[in-house]
Write an enzyme that holds these catalytic residues in place. Structure first.
Site, PDB file in Angstrom:
ATOM      1  N   LYS A  10      42.240 -32.973 -16.182  1.00 48.42           N
ATOM      2  CA  LYS A  10      41.362 -32.178 -17.064  1.00 48.42           C
ATOM      3  C   LYS A  10      40.020 -32.896 -17.268  1.00 48.42           C
ATOM      4  O   LYS A  10      39.895 -34.092 -16.981  1.00 48.42           O
ATOM      5  CB  LYS A  10      42.064 -31.977 -18.408  1.00 48.42           C
ATOM      6  CG  LYS A  10      42.296 -33.288 -19.171  1.00 48.42           C
ATOM      7  CD  LYS A  10      43.215 -33.125 -20.365  1.00 48.42           C
ATOM      8  CE  LYS A  10      43.422 -34.465 -21.069  1.00 48.42           C
ATOM      9  NZ  LYS A  10      44.420 -34.383 -22.133  1.00 48.42           N
ATOM     10  N   ARG A  16      49.097 -30.720 -33.784  1.00 53.31           N
ATOM     11  CA  ARG A  16      47.950 -30.152 -33.067  1.00 53.31           C
ATOM     12  C   ARG A  16      48.474 -28.862 -32.448  1.00 53.31           C
ATOM     13  O   ARG A  16      48.969 -28.015 -33.160  1.00 53.31           O
ATOM     14  CB  ARG A  16      47.429 -31.185 -32.047  1.00 53.31           C
ATOM     15  CG  ARG A  16      46.002 -30.958 -31.621  1.00 53.31           C
ATOM     16  CD  ARG A  16      45.487 -32.033 -30.679  1.00 53.31           C
ATOM     17  NE  ARG A  16      46.183 -32.025 -29.384  1.00 53.31           N
ATOM     18  CZ  ARG A  16      45.945 -32.876 -28.396  1.00 53.31           C
ATOM     19  NH1 ARG A  16      45.043 -33.841 -28.539  1.00 53.31           N
ATOM     20  NH2 ARG A  16      46.606 -32.800 -27.257  1.00 53.31           N
ATOM     21  N   HIS A  69      54.065 -33.417 -27.016  1.00 51.07           N
ATOM     22  CA  HIS A  69      53.064 -34.466 -26.793  1.00 51.07           C
ATOM     23  C   HIS A  69      53.100 -35.478 -27.937  1.00 51.07           C
ATOM     24  O   HIS A  69      53.209 -35.103 -29.100  1.00 51.07           O
ATOM     25  CB  HIS A  69      51.687 -33.797 -26.707  1.00 51.07           C
ATOM     26  CG  HIS A  69      50.577 -34.660 -26.201  1.00 51.07           C
ATOM     27  ND1 HIS A  69      50.701 -35.511 -25.124  1.00 51.07           N
ATOM     28  CD2 HIS A  69      49.283 -34.786 -26.623  1.00 51.07           C
ATOM     29  CE1 HIS A  69      49.532 -36.116 -24.898  1.00 51.07           C
ATOM     30  NE2 HIS A  69      48.664 -35.695 -25.794  1.00 51.07           N
ATOM     31  N   ARG A  83      53.472 -37.041 -17.755  1.00 46.19           N
ATOM     32  CA  ARG A  83      52.105 -36.530 -17.544  1.00 46.19           C
ATOM     33  C   ARG A  83      51.123 -37.691 -17.699  1.00 46.19           C
ATOM     34  O   ARG A  83      50.831 -38.108 -18.830  1.00 46.19           O
ATOM     35  CB  ARG A  83      51.773 -35.449 -18.589  1.00 46.19           C
ATOM     36  CG  ARG A  83      52.754 -34.273 -18.656  1.00 46.19           C
ATOM     37  CD  ARG A  83      52.286 -33.234 -19.683  1.00 46.19           C
ATOM     38  NE  ARG A  83      52.059 -33.792 -21.008  1.00 46.19           N
ATOM     39  CZ  ARG A  83      52.983 -33.870 -21.972  1.00 46.19           C
ATOM     40  NH1 ARG A  83      54.208 -33.396 -21.780  1.00 46.19           N
ATOM     41  NH2 ARG A  83      52.675 -34.401 -23.140  1.00 46.19           N
ATOM     42  N   TYR A 111      13.245 -49.209 -29.448  1.00 44.87           N
ATOM     43  CA  TYR A 111      12.909 -48.489 -30.678  1.00 44.87           C
ATOM     44  C   TYR A 111      13.433 -49.184 -31.931  1.00 44.87           C
ATOM     45  O   TYR A 111      14.586 -49.595 -31.995  1.00 44.87           O
ATOM     46  CB  TYR A 111      13.524 -47.087 -30.639  1.00 44.87           C
ATOM     47  CG  TYR A 111      12.913 -46.164 -29.611  1.00 44.87           C
ATOM     48  CD1 TYR A 111      11.538 -46.016 -29.485  1.00 44.87           C
ATOM     49  CD2 TYR A 111      13.737 -45.409 -28.778  1.00 44.87           C
ATOM     50  CE1 TYR A 111      10.999 -45.146 -28.545  1.00 44.87           C
ATOM     51  CE2 TYR A 111      13.208 -44.541 -27.844  1.00 44.87           C
ATOM     52  CZ  TYR A 111      11.831 -44.410 -27.732  1.00 44.87           C
ATOM     53  OH  TYR A 111      11.301 -43.555 -26.814  1.00 44.87           O
ATOM     54  N   CYS A 159      18.084 -46.060 -25.305  1.00 42.82           N
ATOM     55  CA  CYS A 159      17.205 -44.891 -25.413  1.00 42.82           C
ATOM     56  C   CYS A 159      17.802 -43.722 -24.633  1.00 42.82           C
ATOM     57  O   CYS A 159      18.876 -43.831 -24.051  1.00 42.82           O
ATOM     58  CB  CYS A 159      15.817 -45.221 -24.878  1.00 42.82           C
ATOM     59  SG  CYS A 159      15.149 -46.758 -25.533  1.00 42.82           S
ATOM     60  N   MET A 160      17.083 -42.609 -24.582  1.00 45.20           N
ATOM     61  CA  MET A 160      17.596 -41.427 -23.873  1.00 45.20           C
ATOM     62  C   MET A 160      17.695 -41.666 -22.365  1.00 45.20           C
ATOM     63  O   MET A 160      18.659 -41.261 -21.721  1.00 45.20           O
ATOM     64  CB  MET A 160      16.693 -40.222 -24.156  1.00 45.20           C
ATOM     65  CG  MET A 160      17.262 -38.918 -23.610  1.00 45.20           C
ATOM     66  SD  MET A 160      16.172 -37.520 -23.874  1.00 45.20           S
ATOM     67  CE  MET A 160      16.270 -37.306 -25.638  1.00 45.20           C
ATOM     68  N   ASP A 161      16.697 -42.373 -21.819  1.00 45.20           N
ATOM     69  CA  ASP A 161      16.607 -42.510 -20.363  1.00 45.20           C
ATOM     70  C   ASP A 161      16.808 -43.927 -19.876  1.00 45.20           C
ATOM     71  O   ASP A 161      16.861 -44.163 -18.673  1.00 45.20           O
ATOM     72  CB  ASP A 161      15.224 -42.064 -19.875  1.00 45.20           C
ATOM     73  CG  ASP A 161      14.740 -40.827 -20.603  1.00 45.20           C
ATOM     74  OD1 ASP A 161      15.485 -39.844 -20.619  1.00 45.20           O
ATOM     75  OD2 ASP A 161      13.627 -40.874 -21.176  1.00 45.20           O
TER      76      ASP A 161
END
Ligand SMILES: *Cc1c(COP(=O)(O)O)cnc(C)c1O
Length: 390
Positions: A41, A134, A166, A222, A266, A313-315
């Site tokens: 999955k 669950r 589970h 599993r 930052y 950072c983002m990049d």
């Protein structure tokens, strides 16, 4: 490989997956035949569902397991024709498509069972809640679910092929929930039997239970995380020789000296207490690298571990190179199998307070993904060597 090397990429070794699946299959088969389901999955825990599924079959997986019908249909579209179970449906899901594709579906409720029966004849497994709270039928509903299933089965609309549950805490073998859940599962199996059901497979164990709790093996286990070579119960799992399949690597953008007192990234959450050098790595939270890794995780640059300094950072992110100035393009391994001393997904998980599952599943974004097969590579190398010596 043609073209420029990618800026940053995920490399998955399918030989490692095959090896891990074989190890798990051998481990659970010690005291008699137990079937192995490889759980693929969430895009194979970030490793590439279709490729990992094929490698798992090669390694001896009897079953594949996925959460959603969409995932199951994608496996069928890619050519997988073996036993395949899915277990997470949402209202409006297309059970008919799953049934037509020979996918076994899971019912938690009588309403779901009725929907599946309407799309039948279908192969259905029933999930019972034994304490995870669950998905799955709660104990108070077991008899109703089993009776309804038996009625549909007598009418030829479904075949009940499995009953399963589970664990909540199988990675903590001493947790009292494990014994309680296993006992509850045995109660559920007895109730299913009383209702006249005779499932082909009963199953309860995930990776940690497959490794640590033989009493929970039943007919099938599993295994997800262990198939990818990651430790299902850090600190508790015996040495099994599992091999982490995923490496995340990048090429250093630049390195440069900085002075004592210079702040990095930052917010200047790290300030150099001495003159040093820093390297810029072109991967950030846009690639699924946790922002929480700022000032905690480390990466492998050239031949040593280098700590991340300041915020991710983002990049991009910045590492401390301790005065060295490796050229741009130098290989950076964010995490990998650990063979060279590079950090592992488990190291990253510990650095940011999560589990290795999340680390490997969340990476992606702009990263490209490439599958390699180190068995084939070694084979080819041998072959070449043979030819040159001839
Ligand atoms: C994801 C999942 C598994 C696999 O768990 P691991 O701990 O990765 O082995 C097994 N069963 C179910 C129902 C799951 O959702």
């Amino acid at each position: 490989m043609t073209g420029p090397a990618p800026r940053a990429e995920i490399v998955v070794d399918l030989a490692a997956v095959r090896h891990n699946v074989r190890v798990l299959k051998d481990l659970v088969s010690v005291d008699g035949p137990v079937q192995l389901m490889t759980v693929v999955k969430a895009d194979g825990y970030g490793h590439g569902m279709v490729e990992v599924a094929a490698a798992a079959r090669d390694g001896g997986a009897d079953w594949l397991g996925v959460a959603t019908i969409e995932e199951a249909l994608a496996l069928r579209a890619a050519g997988d024709a073996g036993p395949l179970l899915c277990w997470l449906s949402a209202p409006g899901d297309d059970f008919a498509a799953a049934v037509a594709a020979g996918v076994e579906v899971t019912a938690y409720t009588v309403a779901e069972l009725d929907e599946i029966a309407a799309a039948g004849p279908a192969r259905v497994q029933l999930k019972v809640d034994t304490g995870l709270s669950r998905g799955g039928a709660p104990r108070a509903e077991w008899d109703r679910l089993f009776t309804a299933a038996a009625a549909h089965e007598s009418a030829g609309r479904i075949s009940v092929t499995g009953v399963w549950s589970h664990f909540a805490a199988s990675d903590e073998p001493e947790h009292p929930a494990n014994d309680r859940q296993e006992a509850a599962f045995r109660d559920a199996l007895a109730a299913a039997d009383r209702a006249g059901l005779d499932p082909e497979v009963t199953h309860l164990a995930n990776s940690a239970a497959a490794v640590l709790r033989p009493s929970s093996h039943f007919d099938l286990v599993r295994c997800g995380i262990a198939s990818y070579g990651l430790d299902p119960a850090p600190g508790v799992t015996p040495r099994l020789g599992l091999r982490p399949a995923m490496t995340v690597r990048a090429r250093l953008l630049m390195s440069k000296p900085i002075d004592a007192g210079d702040g990095v990234s930052y917010g200047h959450t790290w300030v150099a207490d001495r003159a040093t050098s820093v390297g810029v790595v072109p991967a950030g939270y846009g690639e699924g690298i946790p922002r929480a890794a700022g000032n905690t995780a480390s990466v492998w640059v050239g031949d040593s571990r280098r700590p991340i300094r300041g915020r991710v950072c983002m990049d991009q992110l910045v590492v401390d190179l301790h005065g060295e100035l490796p050229p741009s393009g130098t290989e950076v391994v964010l995490f990998g199998p650990g063979d060279r001393g590079e950090p592992t997904a488990q190291d990253w998980a510990e650095a940011v307070g999560t589990i290795s599952y999340e680390i490997v599943t969340r990476v992606g974004g702009r990263l490209t993904r490439r599958h390699v097969d180190t068995d084939l590579t070694e084979h080819q190398t041998e072959h070449q060597t043979e030819e040159t010596t001839r």
